[in-house]
Design a protein around this motif. Structure first.
Motif, PDB file in Angstrom:
ATOM      1  N   ASN A  26       0.814  -1.208   0.000  1.00  0.00           N
ATOM      2  CA  ASN A  26       0.000   0.000   0.000  1.00  0.00           C
ATOM      3  C   ASN A  26       0.852   1.265   0.000  1.00  0.00           C
ATOM      4  O   ASN A  26       0.459   2.280  -0.589  1.00  0.00           O
ATOM      5  N   GLY A  45      -4.118  -2.228  -2.167  1.00  0.00           N
ATOM      6  CA  GLY A  45      -5.576  -2.187  -2.057  1.00  0.00           C
ATOM      7  C   GLY A  45      -6.026  -2.031  -0.626  1.00  0.00           C
ATOM      8  O   GLY A  45      -5.686  -1.065   0.043  1.00  0.00           O
ATOM      9  N   GLY A  46      -6.788  -3.008  -0.133  1.00  0.00           N
ATOM     10  CA  GLY A  46      -7.403  -2.883   1.179  1.00  0.00           C
ATOM     11  C   GLY A  46      -6.394  -2.866   2.316  1.00  0.00           C
ATOM     12  O   GLY A  46      -5.331  -3.491   2.256  1.00  0.00           O
ATOM     13  N   LYS A  91     -14.020  -9.117   6.164  1.00  0.00           N
ATOM     14  CA  LYS A  91     -13.818 -10.040   5.066  1.00  0.00           C
ATOM     15  C   LYS A  91     -15.164 -10.617   4.657  1.00  0.00           C
ATOM     16  O   LYS A  91     -16.041 -10.812   5.501  1.00  0.00           O
ATOM     17  N   THR A 150     -16.462  -2.780  -0.373  1.00  0.00           N
ATOM     18  CA  THR A 150     -15.286  -3.237   0.373  1.00  0.00           C
ATOM     19  C   THR A 150     -14.973  -4.707   0.111  1.00  0.00           C
ATOM     20  O   THR A 150     -13.927  -5.197   0.516  1.00  0.00           O
ATOM     21  N   ASN A 151     -15.905  -5.428  -0.526  1.00  0.00           N
ATOM     22  CA  ASN A 151     -15.651  -6.831  -0.880  1.00  0.00           C
ATOM     23  C   ASN A 151     -16.566  -7.212  -2.034  1.00  0.00           C
ATOM     24  O   ASN A 151     -17.289  -6.371  -2.572  1.00  0.00           O
ATOM     25  N   ASP A 162     -14.631   0.773  -5.816  1.00  0.00           N
ATOM     26  CA  ASP A 162     -14.107  -0.442  -5.203  1.00  0.00           C
ATOM     27  C   ASP A 162     -12.876  -0.065  -4.371  1.00  0.00           C
ATOM     28  O   ASP A 162     -11.849   0.343  -4.919  1.00  0.00           O
ATOM     29  N   SER A 180     -10.769  -1.853  -2.866  1.00  0.00           N
ATOM     30  CA  SER A 180      -9.577  -2.664  -3.145  1.00  0.00           C
ATOM     31  C   SER A 180      -8.815  -2.194  -4.358  1.00  0.00           C
ATOM     32  O   SER A 180      -7.666  -2.583  -4.571  1.00  0.00           O
TER      33      SER A 180
END
Length: 421
Positions: A226, A262-263, A327, A400-401, A416, A418
């Motif tokens: 990141n 990403g996340g 998750k 978020t997913n 998105d 991610s």
């Protein structure tokens, strides 16, 4: 074999379901009346794909039960597994109070005239030295020189990922079995019979530090990716292309999963274990500057993603957040980056709805329940059903997913998280 499991959270419940599926008998022990009642009614107290079926089947076949107090349950047990929580303390160290409490309870329940020692395996993440410095003295205080005839101490870390925990249980990357003298434990070998994975018979401290090393390395990979992603984005460079080049080196860079920009990282393991490793390093005078920077970098990335999400968005706009758990396919909110995103959106004055069909506030238990209402007390008023989410009355949807793929949002713009480096 008969196995007792102390702590019926995600790890304990998964272990109960999988061990009974192997043909063993399990009794779960937990202070939570709700968790015990759920098990005895054939229901899973936690949401994990496939676990409800395993628990219902085991309960129907009479191989699974649960109690709030030990009583004489250990008299005919071959193995006891401790899966109680070790949450972060105020200084970042793991809080060992639950470990000490359950150890004292087990020591008090064991009878000195056992025909064979109880194999007592700990799976809770603990500082190296905990078994020798906290757990063993509790048993020696009660049994003295006869301790080894009453109890065999083992540290057996788990490598379960929420939402794929059952698969991970039966197909783990490795099995680590730590004992005080480093010799194999016959009962633990029998418990893992039929599971194909490399087995490491090691000393207790080598086993205890395994989760710290693994989880901190995973945290390092996420934070590193990141940081590079932010540099790339600010320089007008494609972070995805840089990532593609980076992970093509399978000889040295190895893992593309944790090195994809990403996340932010979250959940019940990585943040907690990074904090604890920081505390250990400081305590012994080690200098771990990268590790010390991980949580700050992770928080910076959360804020960076929030700024990217709201860029150009009018104050007071109506926003749909798709996915609140850390998750997909889990209801675990502990240190979820999505919870931080929700808080930031609310604090900035946006009108927020949250869609997460796997999340029902009335089903939250234990630390998960406490975290949800401590960090997002308005959670019940934020959650909406699918029909409301698909109404199209939003200025922006934040994904978020992969839950967003199950929705028909019409012409609503979707960001998105991610994909934000």
């Amino acid at each position: 074999m008969k196995v007792a499991i102390f702590g019926l959270g995600y790890v304990g419940c998964t272990a109960a379901g999988c061990i009974t599926a192997q043909g063993h008998t399990v009794v779960g022990v937990d202070v939570s009346e709700g968790k015990v009642a759920a098990i005895n009614e054939g229901r899973s107290p936690v949401h994990e794909p496939g676990l409800a079926d395993l628990i219902a089947k085991a309960r129907a076949e009479g191989r699974l039960s649960a109690v709030r107090e030990i009583g004489d349950e250990l008299d005919d047990c071959d193995i006891a597994i401790v899966c109680v929580g070790t949450p972060s303390g105020v200084d970042g160290a793991h809080n060992m109070s639950y470990i000490a409490q359950v150890t004292r309870a087990i020591a008090g329940a064991l009878k000195p005239d056992r025909a064979a020692p109880l194999t007592l395996a700990y799976r809770s993440t603990m500082r190296p030295g905990t078994t020798e410095q906290i757990i063993l003295p509790i048993f020696r205080a009660r049994f003295g020189d006869a301790t080894a005839k009453v109890v065999e101490l083992v540290y057996n870390p788990e490598f379960l990922r929420e939402a794929s925990a059952i698969k991970d249980y039966f197909d783990p990357p490795k099995i680590v079995l730590g004992t005080l003298d480093g010799t194999p434990s016959a009962n633990m070998e029998k418990l893992h019979d039929g599971i194909d994975a490399p087995v490491f018979h090691v000393g207790i401290r080598e086993a205890e530090i395994t989760k710290f090393v693994d989880n901190t390395w995973h945290a390092v990979k996420v934070a590193f990716a990141n940081e590079i992603g932010r540099v790339c984005q600010n320089l007008g460079i494609s972070a995805r292309k840089v990532h593609e080049i980076f992970v093509s080196d399978t000889k040295l860079n190895i893992s593309p999963y944790y090195t994809r920009p990403g996340g932010a990282f979250g959940g019940s393991c990585l943040p907690k274990d990074v904090r604890a490793l920081q505390h250990i390093a400081a305590d012994i005078g080690a200098n771990t500057h990268l590790v010390d920077s991980l949580l700050r970098s992770n928080e910076a990335h959360k804020h960076h993603q929030f700024q990217q999400v709201v860029q150009g968005l009018e104050p007071g706009a109506k926003v749909l957040l798709v996915g609140l758990a850390f998750k997909a396919d889990t209801d675990d909110l502990r240190e979820s980056p999505a919870v931080d995103m929700a808080r930031k959106l609310l604090d900035a004055g946006y009108k927020l709805h949250v869609y997460d069909p796997g999340l029902k506030p009335e089903n939250l238990v234990g630390a998960n329940l406490g975290y949800a209402f401590a960090f997002l007390p308005s959670i019940e008023s934020l959650l909406v059903d699918k029909a409301t989410a698909e109404s199209g009355d939003y200025a922006l949807a934040v994904a978020t997913n992969r839950l967003v793929d199950t929705l028909d949002l019409g012409g609503v713009s979707v960001v998105d998280v991610s994909a934000i480096a």
